[in-house]
Design a protein around this motif. Sequence first.
Motif, PDB file in Angstrom:
ATOM      1  N   THR A   1      82.678 -58.969  36.666  1.00 13.02           N
ATOM      2  CA  THR A   1      82.454 -58.456  35.311  1.00 13.02           C
ATOM      3  C   THR A   1      81.987 -59.568  34.383  1.00 13.02           C
ATOM      4  O   THR A   1      81.072 -59.372  33.577  1.00 13.02           O
ATOM      5  CB  THR A   1      83.747 -57.819  34.768  1.00 13.02           C
ATOM      6  N   ILE A   2      82.594 -60.730  34.499  1.00 11.83           N
ATOM      7  CA  ILE A   2      82.209 -61.873  33.657  1.00 11.83           C
ATOM      8  C   ILE A   2      80.791 -62.313  33.987  1.00 11.83           C
ATOM      9  O   ILE A   2      79.982 -62.564  33.084  1.00 11.83           O
ATOM     10  CB  ILE A   2      83.216 -63.029  33.822  1.00 11.83           C
TER      11      ILE A   2
ATOM     12  N   VAL B   1      75.072 -62.573  32.480  1.00 12.98           N
ATOM     13  CA  VAL B   1      73.662 -62.370  32.813  1.00 12.98           C
ATOM     14  C   VAL B   1      73.024 -61.369  31.842  1.00 12.98           C
ATOM     15  O   VAL B   1      71.893 -61.579  31.375  1.00 12.98           O
ATOM     16  CB  VAL B   1      73.506 -61.914  34.284  1.00 12.98           C
ATOM     17  N   ALA B   2      73.732 -60.313  31.506  1.00 13.30           N
ATOM     18  CA  ALA B   2      73.205 -59.335  30.546  1.00 13.30           C
ATOM     19  C   ALA B   2      72.976 -59.993  29.183  1.00 13.30           C
ATOM     20  O   ALA B   2      71.941 -59.773  28.540  1.00 13.30           O
ATOM     21  CB  ALA B   2      74.157 -58.153  30.418  1.00 13.30           C
ATOM     22  N   MET B   3      73.928 -60.812  28.744  1.00 13.27           N
ATOM     23  CA  MET B   3      73.800 -61.499  27.468  1.00 13.27           C
ATOM     24  C   MET B   3      72.603 -62.463  27.489  1.00 13.27           C
ATOM     25  O   MET B   3      71.829 -62.530  26.530  1.00 13.27           O
ATOM     26  CB  MET B   3      75.076 -62.276  27.150  1.00 13.27           C
ATOM     27  N   MET B   4      72.425 -63.198  28.599  1.00 12.14           N
ATOM     28  CA  MET B   4      71.312 -64.137  28.688  1.00 12.14           C
ATOM     29  C   MET B   4      69.970 -63.406  28.663  1.00 12.14           C
ATOM     30  O   MET B   4      69.001 -63.903  28.089  1.00 12.14           O
ATOM     31  CB  MET B   4      71.429 -64.987  29.957  1.00 12.14           C
ATOM     32  N   ASN B   5      69.912 -62.229  29.273  1.00 12.85           N
ATOM     33  CA  ASN B   5      68.673 -61.458  29.257  1.00 12.85           C
ATOM     34  C   ASN B   5      68.335 -60.982  27.851  1.00 12.85           C
ATOM     35  O   ASN B   5      67.174 -61.034  27.435  1.00 12.85           O
ATOM     36  CB  ASN B   5      68.760 -60.273  30.226  1.00 12.85           C
TER      37      ASN B   5
ATOM     38  N   GLY C   1      68.489 -65.356  32.512  1.00 13.82           N
ATOM     39  CA  GLY C   1      67.701 -64.491  31.652  1.00 13.82           C
ATOM     40  C   GLY C   1      66.289 -64.231  32.134  1.00 13.82           C
ATOM     41  O   GLY C   1      65.400 -63.949  31.338  1.00 13.82           O
ATOM     42  N   SER C   2      66.062 -64.305  33.430  1.00 13.47           N
ATOM     43  CA  SER C   2      64.698 -64.148  33.942  1.00 13.47           C
ATOM     44  C   SER C   2      64.169 -62.732  33.739  1.00 13.47           C
ATOM     45  O   SER C   2      62.984 -62.541  33.465  1.00 13.47           O
ATOM     46  CB  SER C   2      64.630 -64.529  35.418  1.00 13.47           C
ATOM     47  N   LEU C   3      65.018 -61.728  33.844  1.00 13.40           N
ATOM     48  CA  LEU C   3      64.573 -60.348  33.607  1.00 13.40           C
ATOM     49  C   LEU C   3      64.174 -60.166  32.144  1.00 13.40           C
ATOM     50  O   LEU C   3      63.178 -59.506  31.841  1.00 13.40           O
ATOM     51  CB  LEU C   3      65.666 -59.358  33.998  1.00 13.40           C
TER      52      LEU C   3
END
Length: 95
Positions: free
Chosen positions: A7-8, A13-17, A51-53
């Motif tokens: 979850t972390i 990863v979602a935040m970086m995207n 954040g590549s996506l």
Amino acid sequence: MIGLAGTIIYGFVAMMNVVTLSICSTDRNRIRGGTWRYPTSAIIIYSLMGGSLGALAGIMLFGYKKKHNHVMQAITGIFVIQITTLCFMLIINII
């Protein structure tokens, strides 16, 4: 089942995207305004951090760095490596 670590990781990863996509948007607007811009290395670093996506979405949505072939290749390569790593981690049940 995804544990706390998963979850972390997914949250990070979602935040970086989202951050990377917003940097692409902001930088694209600054091109038009002629003000200070983010260096290309910042986008590469954020892509490496997960954040590549978001960077790829920024390229597609805003036309960000489309003419710079080396940036497109680097971000695409980072994305492929991250997806491959994620699939491997899911297969061996690390996260």
